[in-house]
Design a protein around this motif. Structure first.
Motif, mmCIF file in Angstrom:
data_model
loop_
_atom_site.group_PDB
_atom_site.id
_atom_site.type_symbol
_atom_site.label_atom_id
_atom_site.label_comp_id
_atom_site.label_asym_id
_atom_site.label_seq_id
_atom_site.Cartn_x
_atom_site.Cartn_y
_atom_site.Cartn_z
ATOM 1 N N LEU A 125 0.836 -1.201 0.000
ATOM 2 C CA LEU A 125 0.000 0.000 0.000
ATOM 3 C C LEU A 125 0.872 1.252 0.000
ATOM 4 N N GLY A 126 1.980 1.230 0.731
ATOM 5 C CA GLY A 126 2.901 2.359 0.742
ATOM 6 C C GLY A 126 3.502 2.606 -0.630
ATOM 7 N N GLU A 127 3.853 1.530 -1.333
ATOM 8 C CA GLU A 127 4.382 1.665 -2.690
ATOM 9 C C GLU A 127 3.340 2.278 -3.617
ATOM 10 N N GLU A 128 2.110 1.768 -3.543
ATOM 11 C CA GLU A 128 1.016 2.290 -4.376
ATOM 12 C C GLU A 128 0.740 3.762 -4.061
ATOM 13 N N THR A 129 0.720 4.099 -2.784
ATOM 14 C CA THR A 129 0.460 5.479 -2.368
ATOM 15 C C THR A 129 1.584 6.398 -2.824
ATOM 16 N N THR A 130 2.825 5.924 -2.769
ATOM 17 C CA THR A 130 3.962 6.727 -3.225
ATOM 18 C C THR A 130 3.817 7.068 -4.698
ATOM 19 N N VAL A 131 3.448 6.095 -5.505
ATOM 20 C CA VAL A 131 3.292 6.323 -6.947
ATOM 21 C C VAL A 131 2.130 7.277 -7.211
ATOM 22 N N ARG A 132 0.986 7.029 -6.587
ATOM 23 C CA ARG A 132 -0.197 7.873 -6.806
ATOM 24 C C ARG A 132 0.060 9.306 -6.346
ATOM 25 N N ALA A 133 0.653 9.454 -5.165
ATOM 26 C CA ALA A 133 0.938 10.786 -4.630
ATOM 27 C C ALA A 133 1.988 11.504 -5.482
ATOM 28 N N SER A 134 2.969 10.761 -5.981
ATOM 29 C CA SER A 134 4.014 11.373 -6.812
ATOM 30 C C SER A 134 3.439 11.905 -8.118
ATOM 31 N N ARG A 135 2.530 11.179 -8.719
ATOM 32 C CA ARG A 135 1.892 11.653 -9.955
ATOM 33 C C ARG A 135 1.158 12.966 -9.716
ATOM 34 N N LEU A 136 0.396 13.020 -8.638
ATOM 35 C CA LEU A 136 -0.313 14.245 -8.274
ATOM 36 C C LEU A 136 0.679 15.363 -7.981
ATOM 37 N N HIS A 137 1.720 15.049 -7.227
ATOM 38 C CA HIS A 137 2.703 16.046 -6.803
ATOM 39 C C HIS A 137 3.430 16.647 -8.014
ATOM 40 N N VAL A 138 3.832 15.795 -8.955
ATOM 41 C CA VAL A 138 4.517 16.283 -10.160
ATOM 42 C C VAL A 138 3.601 17.213 -10.955
ATOM 43 N N GLU A 139 2.333 16.828 -11.074
ATOM 44 C CA GLU A 139 1.369 17.685 -11.777
ATOM 45 C C GLU A 139 1.268 19.056 -11.098
ATOM 46 N N ASN A 140 1.197 19.066 -9.774
ATOM 47 C CA ASN A 140 1.093 20.325 -9.041
ATOM 48 C C ASN A 140 2.390 21.122 -9.053
ATOM 49 N N ILE A 141 3.529 20.437 -9.061
ATOM 50 C CA ILE A 141 4.810 21.141 -9.172
ATOM 51 C C ILE A 141 4.875 21.870 -10.509
#
Length: 164
Positions: free
Chosen positions: A113-129
């Motif tokens: 779940l941590g791996e999945e959350t890292t990927v999902r959060a990173s996609r969102l974070h990159v978009e917002n960056i």
């Protein structure tokens, strides 16, 4: 910017070019932290600090990382990291495992779940960056700006005391 300017009054202090430049950097960082952190909380259910720990653990891989090493990476106390990891473990994002190099030690690593959350959060974070951090800057200045931030970050990190 005049680095040798004399400061003789509160007005001169408040309007010093270096003080203003640093204040703008700090203000931008605080506002961006708030905007990007709120998006992570809203969309992924994690704080920005949790996200940073997920990234650190993602970089580390197996078998994991000690609490002390996480504390040093995040400039937190070991007690602060313990409380944070406790919350992340309760959320199912990380797990503590035995340290193969130290029978008394424990390592922290990502769960599936941590791996999945890292990927999902990173996609969102990159978009917002891209939206809030890069888009306002002229395209020709973006790479140099990012490099300057790397230099400042490493310089400041090198001035910090290391935990024993």
């Amino acid at each position: 910017m005049d680095e040798q300017a004399e400061i003789g009054s509160p007005m001169e202090a408040a309007n010093n070019a270096l003080v203003l430049a640093f204040g703008r950097l700090q203000g931008a960082a605080n506002r961006l932290e708030y905007i990007l952190g709120r998006a992570l909380e809203r969309e992924c259910g994690i704080s920005h600090l949790m996200f940073e720990v997920l990234l650190i653990l993602g970089r580390t891989g197996e078998p994991g990382m000690s609490m002390r090493a996480i504390a040093q990476e995040q400039v937190l106390t070991t007690g602060g990291v313990t409380r944070l990891v406790d919350r992340m473990e309760t959320a199912g994002l990380v797990e503590r495992t035995e340290d193969p190099g130290d029978r008394r030690g424990r390592l922290v690593r990502l769960t599936p779940l941590g791996e999945e959350t890292t990927v999902r959060a990173s996609r969102l974070h990159v978009e917002n960056i891209r939206r809030y951090f890069l888009a306002p800057l002229p395209p020709e200045d973006r790479e140099r700006f990012a490099e300057n931030l790397r230099v400042l970050s490493h310089s400041a990190r090198d001035e910090l005391p290391r935990l024993p």
